[in-house]
Design a protein around this motif. Structure first.
Motif, short mmCIF file in Angstrom:
data_model
loop_
_atom_site.label_atom_id
_atom_site.label_comp_id
_atom_site.label_asym_id
_atom_site.label_seq_id
_atom_site.Cartn_x
_atom_site.Cartn_y
_atom_site.Cartn_z
N GLN A 6 0.82 -1.20 0.00
CA GLN A 6 0.00 0.00 0.00
C GLN A 6 0.86 1.26 0.00
OE1 GLN A 6 -3.47 -0.32 -0.25
NE2 GLN A 6 -2.76 -2.41 -0.60
N LYS A 7 2.18 1.06 0.05
CA LYS A 7 3.11 2.18 -0.06
C LYS A 7 4.06 1.91 -1.23
CE LYS A 7 3.24 4.13 4.59
NZ LYS A 7 4.14 4.63 5.66
N LEU A 8 4.53 2.98 -1.81
CA LEU A 8 5.46 2.85 -2.92
C LEU A 8 6.79 2.30 -2.39
CD1 LEU A 8 5.38 3.65 -5.97
CD2 LEU A 8 6.63 5.72 -5.32
N PRO A 9 7.28 1.22 -2.97
CA PRO A 9 8.55 0.66 -2.50
C PRO A 9 9.71 1.63 -2.72
CG PRO A 9 7.38 -0.90 -3.91
CD PRO A 9 6.67 0.42 -4.04
N ALA A 10 10.77 1.44 -1.97
CA ALA A 10 11.97 2.24 -2.16
C ALA A 10 12.48 2.06 -3.59
CB ALA A 10 13.04 1.83 -1.16
N ALA A 11 12.87 3.16 -4.20
CA ALA A 11 13.38 3.12 -5.57
C ALA A 11 14.31 4.32 -5.78
CB ALA A 11 12.24 3.15 -6.58
N ALA A 12 15.33 4.11 -6.57
CA ALA A 12 16.33 5.17 -6.76
C ALA A 12 15.72 6.43 -7.37
CB ALA A 12 17.46 4.64 -7.66
N TRP A 13 14.73 6.26 -8.25
CA TRP A 13 14.22 7.43 -8.96
C TRP A 13 13.58 8.45 -8.03
CZ3 TRP A 13 9.07 8.81 -8.83
CH2 TRP A 13 8.14 7.82 -8.48
N HIS A 14 12.84 8.00 -7.01
CA HIS A 14 12.19 9.01 -6.16
C HIS A 14 13.08 9.49 -5.02
CE1 HIS A 14 11.15 6.08 -3.03
NE2 HIS A 14 10.53 5.32 -3.92
N GLN A 15 14.34 9.04 -5.03
CA GLN A 15 15.32 9.56 -4.08
C GLN A 15 16.27 10.58 -4.71
OE1 GLN A 15 15.16 8.88 -0.76
NE2 GLN A 15 13.26 7.84 -1.42
N ARG A 16 16.06 10.86 -6.00
CA ARG A 16 16.91 11.85 -6.66
C ARG A 16 16.73 13.22 -6.00
NH1 ARG A 16 14.91 10.54 -12.80
NH2 ARG A 16 15.67 8.38 -12.93
N PHE A 35 3.18 11.81 -7.06
CA PHE A 35 3.59 10.99 -8.19
C PHE A 35 2.35 10.32 -8.77
CE2 PHE A 35 7.32 10.28 -5.17
CZ PHE A 35 8.10 11.26 -5.76
N VAL A 36 2.37 10.08 -10.10
CA VAL A 36 1.21 9.47 -10.73
C VAL A 36 1.61 8.65 -11.94
CG1 VAL A 36 0.73 11.42 -12.29
CG2 VAL A 36 -1.16 9.94 -11.53
N GLY A 37 0.78 7.70 -12.29
CA GLY A 37 0.91 7.00 -13.57
C GLY A 37 1.97 5.93 -13.63
N GLY A 38 2.71 5.93 -14.75
CA GLY A 38 3.63 4.84 -15.05
C GLY A 38 4.72 4.62 -14.02
N ALA A 39 5.24 5.71 -13.44
CA ALA A 39 6.31 5.55 -12.45
C ALA A 39 5.80 4.79 -11.23
CB ALA A 39 6.85 6.92 -12.04
N VAL A 40 4.58 5.09 -10.81
CA VAL A 40 3.99 4.39 -9.67
C VAL A 40 3.70 2.94 -10.05
CG1 VAL A 40 2.04 4.32 -8.06
CG2 VAL A 40 2.99 6.53 -8.79
N ASP A 90 18.71 15.40 -13.81
CA ASP A 90 18.48 13.96 -13.91
C ASP A 90 17.48 13.60 -14.99
OD1 ASP A 90 20.15 13.13 -11.68
OD2 ASP A 90 18.68 14.16 -10.42
N GLY A 91 17.03 14.59 -15.76
CA GLY A 91 16.07 14.32 -16.82
C GLY A 91 14.82 15.17 -16.68
N SER A 92 13.92 14.98 -17.62
CA SER A 92 12.68 15.77 -17.65
C SER A 92 11.60 15.13 -16.79
CB SER A 92 12.18 15.91 -19.08
OG SER A 92 13.14 16.59 -19.88
N VAL A 93 10.77 16.00 -16.19
CA VAL A 93 9.64 15.54 -15.38
C VAL A 93 8.40 16.30 -15.85
CG1 VAL A 93 8.67 15.37 -13.06
CG2 VAL A 93 11.14 15.09 -13.40
N GLU A 94 7.35 15.56 -16.22
CA GLU A 94 6.10 16.20 -16.63
C GLU A 94 5.25 16.49 -15.41
OE1 GLU A 94 3.76 14.45 -19.67
OE2 GLU A 94 5.12 15.10 -21.26
N ILE A 95 4.68 17.68 -15.39
CA ILE A 95 3.85 18.12 -14.26
C ILE A 95 2.51 18.56 -14.83
CG2 ILE A 95 3.69 19.69 -12.31
CD1 ILE A 95 6.83 20.09 -12.77
N THR A 96 1.45 17.93 -14.38
CA THR A 96 0.13 18.21 -14.93
C THR A 96 -0.85 18.58 -13.82
OG1 THR A 96 0.51 16.65 -16.74
CG2 THR A 96 -1.77 17.30 -16.33
N THR A 97 -1.57 19.64 -14.05
CA THR A 97 -2.61 20.07 -13.11
C THR A 97 -3.79 19.11 -13.16
OG1 THR A 97 -1.95 22.37 -13.42
CG2 THR A 97 -4.14 21.98 -12.50
N LEU A 98 -4.38 18.82 -12.02
CA LEU A 98 -5.56 17.95 -11.99
C LEU A 98 -6.62 18.50 -12.93
CD1 LEU A 98 -6.03 17.12 -8.19
CD2 LEU A 98 -4.47 16.10 -9.86
N ARG A 99 -7.32 17.57 -13.62
CA ARG A 99 -8.27 18.00 -14.66
C ARG A 99 -9.55 17.17 -14.61
NH1 ARG A 99 -4.25 16.99 -19.62
NH2 ARG A 99 -4.02 15.08 -18.41
#
Length: 404
Positions: A6-16, A35-40, A90-99
């Protein structure tokens, strides 16, 4: 059955640190951004994460202003639909407003901004893609049973499949792509019927978008079941009508060859296997799908080559490259020739042709067009004989000069 956390496991990407800085700028600690979508989804699956997306209650202008003030480069990549892209070290991050959707014509939607997380989740395609994770606590927010579906590898539209597809007809292709990647051979009949009913709408979509989804589907480890279901649902009739009706069987045979020789999936190779063997027809299809010149050339090279034998596979590698020769062998070599063909390509390095036109002139050949013609004949024999050494090539050249 193993319980999905029920929690996102530890991963290098969200520790950047660069991502943590973005979260701070966008009030992640105050639950304004998640965080949302494919990364989760992919982190929960234990798979590598390629793209990172953030969802936020902040309006796009506010997001851009905050990032610019903090010195973060930001690009308004899709600002009309609430999306901007932050460029970090570390790369691009897309940020989207709730819709929420106001209206849609099956290709594009008119949206209004929202501050309701569930309302935003409800407009997404599949339950497994509507999972949010709090960046501070890593708690998963699941409004439509996505965790359970992810555990079962069940691909399910949020709400009515027919309605979700009507909002964006490309979701038909996305459904079969995710079925290829994660599905457990359990197509829901209502979903299948909705896809089949709306399939003609695919012909109205951008060919680039359809082709992109098709290639992603074919890149899955084992897309056979999804392709078979697409044939049954008449999907290919509206994107590549000339696909062989036995596409599933053809693909299954090719994948068996790939797996037997531990060769990674390749969508171009697999597409070639499904295309008509008539080169003109195949080129017309990939041109209609708006493939790049490089991809069209790759398809042409693979289809135009003769069925390879052990003797001529080195020549194919010399002219087209080892990767292309490998694909041609996997696609068209006889069963009893395949292993030996592939063995010839292990650690292949293209040999350098050891003589030049100047060498032929030094041997006594008169300058002129005959030099290029003779050099070509010598090279052809050198290739046919398996790339012998320079002394042998010079002897062959001398013989051709003496006895043209």
């Amino acid at each position: 059955m193993k319980q999905v956390p029920q929690k996102l496991p530890a991963a290098a990407w969200h520790q950047r640190q660069s991502l943590k800085d973005l979260i701070t700028i966008l009030d992640g600690a105050k639950s304004a951004t998640r965080f949302v979508g494919g990364a989760v989804r992919d982190t929960l699956l234990g798979e590598p994460v390629k793209d990172i997306d953030l969802a936020t209650i902040m309006k796009p202008d506010d997001v851009m202003a905050r990032l610019e003030t903090a010195g973060v480069k930001v690009i308004p990549t899709g600002i009309d639909h609430g999306t901007v892209t932050a460029v970090t070290e570390d790369g691009s991050v897309e940020i989207t407003t709730l819709r929420r959707d106001v209206s849609t014509d099956g290709r594009r939607a008119t949206v209004a901004y929202s501050d309701d997380w569930k309302e935003d989740a409800a407009r997404r395609d599949f339950t497994i893609n509507a999972l949010f994770a709090d960046p501070e606590t890593l708690e998963i927010h699941d409004y439509f049973g996505g965790l359970e579906d992810l555990e079962a590898h069940h691909i399910r539209f949020i709400g009515s499949a027919q309605q979700r597809i009507a909002e964006d007809h490309l979701r038909i292709m996305r459904y079969f792509r995710f079925l290829a990647r994660l599905g457990q051979h359990d197509v829901d009949q209502d979903t299948f019927d909705a896809c089949r009913k709306a399939a003609p709408e695919l012909a109205k979509l951008s060919r680039e978008r359809v082709a992109d989804e098709l290639m992603k589907l074919l890149n899955a480890a084992d897309p056979v079941y999804a392709v078979q279901e697409m044939v049954q649902a008449d999907i290919f009739t509206n994107i590549v009508a000339e696909i062989d009706p036995n596409a599933g069987q053809i693909l299954a045979s090719l994948i068996l060859r790939e797996e037997a020789h531990q060769i990674s999936p390749d969508p171009i190779r697999r597409l070639v296997g499904l295309l008509p063997k008539d080169l003109d027809k195949a080129v017309k299809i990939v041109t209609g799908l708006k493939f790049s010149k490089k991809m069209r050339r790759a398809v042409s090279e693979r289809l135009a080559a003769p069925s390879p034998s052990v003797q001529d596979i080195p020549a194919l590698a010399y002219h087209l490259g080892a990767d292309t020769a490998q694909d041609i062998a996997l696609l068209f070599a006889a069963d009893d020739e395949l292993k030996a063909c592939l063995a010839k390509l292990i650690d292949w390095e293209k040999p350098a042709f050891p003589i030049t036109g100047g060498d032929l002139i030094a041997m006594g050949l008169e300058p002129g067009p005959v030099v290029a013609e003779t050099l070509k004949r010598v090279e052809a024999q050198w290739i046919m004989e398996g790339f012998p050494n320079e002394a042998h090539v010079r002897a062959v050249a001398q013989e051709m000069i003496l006895n043209p």
